[in-house]
Design a protein around this motif. Structure first.
Motif, PDB file in Angstrom:
ATOM      1  N   VAL A   1       0.860  -1.267   0.017  1.00 30.77           N
ATOM      2  CA  VAL A   1       0.190   0.001   0.152  1.00 30.77           C
ATOM      3  C   VAL A   1       0.846   1.001   0.015  1.00 30.77           C
ATOM      4  N   TYR A   2       0.751   2.060  -1.240  1.00 31.50           N
ATOM      5  CA  TYR A   2       1.840   3.120  -1.184  1.00 31.50           C
ATOM      6  C   TYR A   2       1.056   4.290  -2.333  1.00 31.50           C
ATOM      7  N   VAL A   3       1.301   5.500  -1.819  1.00 33.01           N
ATOM      8  CA  VAL A   3       0.790   6.657  -2.403  1.00 33.01           C
ATOM      9  C   VAL A   3       2.030   7.749  -2.688  1.00 33.01           C
TER      10      VAL A   3
ATOM     11  N   ALA B   1      -8.853   5.008   5.378  1.00 30.43           N
ATOM     12  CA  ALA B   1      -8.990   3.418   5.853  1.00 30.43           C
ATOM     13  C   ALA B   1      -9.924   2.740   5.002  1.00 30.43           C
ATOM     14  N   SER B   2     -11.346   3.437   4.763  1.00 27.71           N
ATOM     15  CA  SER B   2     -12.398   2.852   3.989  1.00 27.71           C
ATOM     16  C   SER B   2     -12.304   2.577   2.561  1.00 27.71           C
TER      17      SER B   2
ATOM     18  N   ASP C   1     -11.513  -0.987   0.195  1.00 23.31           N
ATOM     19  CA  ASP C   1     -12.143  -1.412  -0.944  1.00 23.31           C
ATOM     20  C   ASP C   1     -11.191  -2.015  -1.762  1.00 23.31           C
ATOM     21  N   GLN C   2     -10.045  -1.284  -1.908  1.00 21.76           N
ATOM     22  CA  GLN C   2      -9.091  -1.616  -2.982  1.00 21.76           C
ATOM     23  C   GLN C   2      -8.146  -2.996  -2.205  1.00 21.76           C
ATOM     24  N   ALA C   3      -8.064  -3.172  -1.297  1.00 25.63           N
ATOM     25  CA  ALA C   3      -7.250  -4.331  -0.598  1.00 25.63           C
ATOM     26  C   ALA C   3      -8.072  -5.710  -0.678  1.00 25.63           C
ATOM     27  N   LYS C   4      -9.631  -5.426  -0.588  1.00 22.34           N
ATOM     28  CA  LYS C   4     -10.484  -6.559  -0.831  1.00 22.34           C
ATOM     29  C   LYS C   4     -10.360  -6.938  -2.177  1.00 22.34           C
ATOM     30  N   ALA C   5     -10.419  -6.011  -3.089  1.00 16.36           N
ATOM     31  CA  ALA C   5     -10.290  -6.351  -4.653  1.00 16.36           C
ATOM     32  C   ALA C   5      -9.141  -7.026  -4.848  1.00 16.36           C
TER      33      ALA C   5
ATOM     34  N   ALA D   1      -3.167   0.526   7.171  1.00 16.46           N
ATOM     35  CA  ALA D   1      -3.151  -0.709   7.765  1.00 16.46           C
ATOM     36  C   ALA D   1      -4.376  -1.083   8.447  1.00 16.46           C
ATOM     37  N   LYS D   2      -5.124   0.025   8.983  1.00 14.45           N
ATOM     38  CA  LYS D   2      -6.531  -0.204   9.320  1.00 14.45           C
ATOM     39  C   LYS D   2      -7.665  -0.556   8.037  1.00 14.45           C
ATOM     40  N   GLY D   3      -7.246  -0.069   7.122  1.00 11.41           N
ATOM     41  CA  GLY D   3      -7.943  -0.232   5.792  1.00 11.41           C
ATOM     42  C   GLY D   3      -7.945  -1.635   5.211  1.00 11.41           C
ATOM     43  N   ALA D   4      -6.472  -1.962   5.228  1.00 10.87           N
ATOM     44  CA  ALA D   4      -6.221  -3.374   5.069  1.00 10.87           C
ATOM     45  C   ALA D   4      -6.798  -4.597   5.882  1.00 10.87           C
ATOM     46  N   ALA D   5      -6.862  -4.053   7.134  1.00  7.17           N
ATOM     47  CA  ALA D   5      -7.087  -5.058   8.114  1.00  7.17           C
ATOM     48  C   ALA D   5      -8.782  -5.213   8.020  1.00  7.17           C
ATOM     49  N   ILE D   6      -9.420  -4.153   7.999  1.00 11.83           N
ATOM     50  CA  ILE D   6     -11.082  -4.301   7.248  1.00 11.83           C
ATOM     51  C   ILE D   6     -11.340  -5.368   6.208  1.00 11.83           C
ATOM     52  N   ALA D   7     -10.328  -5.008   5.244  1.00 13.13           N
ATOM     53  CA  ALA D   7     -10.486  -6.268   4.019  1.00 13.13           C
ATOM     54  C   ALA D   7     -10.092  -7.639   4.595  1.00 13.13           C
ATOM     55  N   VAL D   8      -9.233  -7.877   5.098  1.00 14.07           N
ATOM     56  CA  VAL D   8      -8.806  -9.059   5.549  1.00 14.07           C
ATOM     57  C   VAL D   8      -9.879  -9.596   6.350  1.00 14.07           C
ATOM     58  N   LYS D   9     -10.390  -8.957   7.192  1.00 16.14           N
ATOM     59  CA  LYS D   9     -11.529  -9.680   8.163  1.00 16.14           C
ATOM     60  C   LYS D   9     -12.693  -9.858   7.363  1.00 16.14           C
TER      61      LYS D   9
END
Length: 364
Positions: free
Chosen positions: A184-186, A223-224, A228-232, A251-259
């Motif tokens: 994850v990077y910008v 995070a939200s 979405d990106q991480a889930k895809a 990291a919080k966004g990635a955690a949401i997707a993984v869960k």
């Protein structure tokens, strides 16, 4: 550059800053410290307090690019607490993710002849012209996580290379140095760009690590959006073992997707930065976020204000202040029953750096 990126650079430049709220106009803040930033020590009776500070006449403009997000909120709490302890009036403005707005706020701070200016994040191209005006006007400057473009400003940074090294060291140890990884990077944010330099070298040195997707967005709902990106990306790459997300909102966004995908036992997250809310995410049952490399954000805010105060008083300040990080693991937090930043800094004292920009008229 980003295989699953949902936000283009042109949109990004209009909304961002690294790694936060909606307060675009200046406001004077001398409120009492929050629980996230305990009150700093009072002045030492053995050292003379400069007259201007004793009279409470010092005005420091804090010009922020973003203000939302746990990291930025705790950073501000630390800055406010230190300002109160030093009898400094802290005038806070936020660009709210709009770089032109931040530049305008900076121009206004110069016109209003603040005693010192702290620039918190930003894009070099938009803040450097106003920083040059401030420097030419003799206004002391502290620039945090943004290239000021002039040696007249104190450049304050976290040791971002070390932050990435610590997080990636944990990732390598846990994966055995092989496996598919989402990154994850910008680009365009100084701390993320420095962390990216380490990631680039890490991939070369560890050919068993394969970057299968690069995602990332920074906005007022980072995070939200990252979730979405991480889930895809996870659905497109079922063999992923780890996500390197070197910013806590990432990291919080990635955690949401993984869960949401039920992959907690398979995919682990290695992040950067920390806050009390982050600790809650890391220590919740079966959390995939297992390690983060970090400084204490409230401590960084304190240091920025101390450096500005020293400059106002005519004291010497290292032109390049770098704050060392520490690795914090999920196991460490759980074993220590650590639930907030105060407990964390007690357990990991290296996160407190009282000797960085120490103010001689304040108690140690």
């Amino acid at each position: 550059m980003i295989h699953a990126r949902l936000l283009g650079a042109s949109v990004l430049l209009g909304v961002l800053a690294l790694a936060g709220c909606s307060q675009g106009t200046s406001s004077t803040t001398t409120s009492a410290p929050s629980s996230a930033a305990p009150a700093a020590p009072v002045a030492s009776p053995s050292v003379s307090v400069p007259a201007k500070f004793a009279a409470g006449g010092v005005r420091v403009a804090l010009v922020r690019q973003l203000s939302s997000g746990d990291y930025f909120e705790q950073w501000l709490a630390g800055a406010q607490a230190e300002a109160q302890a030093l009898k400094v009036t802290l005038e806070v403005s936020s660009g709210d993710g709009n770089n032109d707005k931040q530049a305008l706020n900076l121009e206004q701070a110069v016109q209003q002849k603040a005693d010192a200016i702290i620039v918190d994040h930003g894009f070099a191209d938009t803040v450097q012209p106003a920083i040059k005006k401030a420097a030419d006007a003799g206004i002391p400057l502290v620039a945090f996580d943004v290239d000021p473009g002039t040696p007249k400003a104190v450049a304050l940074t976290q040791d971002d290379h070390k932050i990435a090294e610590l997080a990636l060291g944990a990732l390598k140890a846990d994966t055995g140095g092989s496996g598919d990884v989402i990154y994850v990077y910008v680009s365009g944010f100084a701390p993320l760009d420095r962390r990216n330099e380490v990631w680039t070298t890490f991939k070369k040195d560890n050919p068993g690590i394969k970057e299968v997707a690069q995602i990332g967005v920074v906005n007022n709902s980072t995070a939200s959006a990252v979730a979405d990106q991480a889930k895809a990306a996870l659905q497109a790459n079922p063999d992923v073992k780890a996500i390197f997300a070197p910013y806590d909102e990432f990291a919080k966004g990635a955690a949401i997707a993984v869960k949401e995908l039920g992959l907690q036992d398979k995919v682990k997250i290695y992040g950067a930065d920390i806050s009390t809310a982050d600790i809650g995410v890391i220590t919740e049952p079966n959390s995939p976020w297992v390690a983060t490399a970090t400084t204490d954000p409230s401590n960084v805010g304190r240091i920025a204000v101390r450096a500005a105060a020293l400059l106002v008083a005519g004291e010497q300040v290292d032109p390049a202040l770098k704050i060392p990080p520490a690795l914090v693991t999920q196991r460490q937090l759980l074993d220590g029953k650590i639930a907030n930043i105060e407990q964390l800094t007690g357990a990991v004292p290296e996160l407190t750096t009282p000797d960085v920009a120490r103010v001689p008229w304040a108690a140690p």
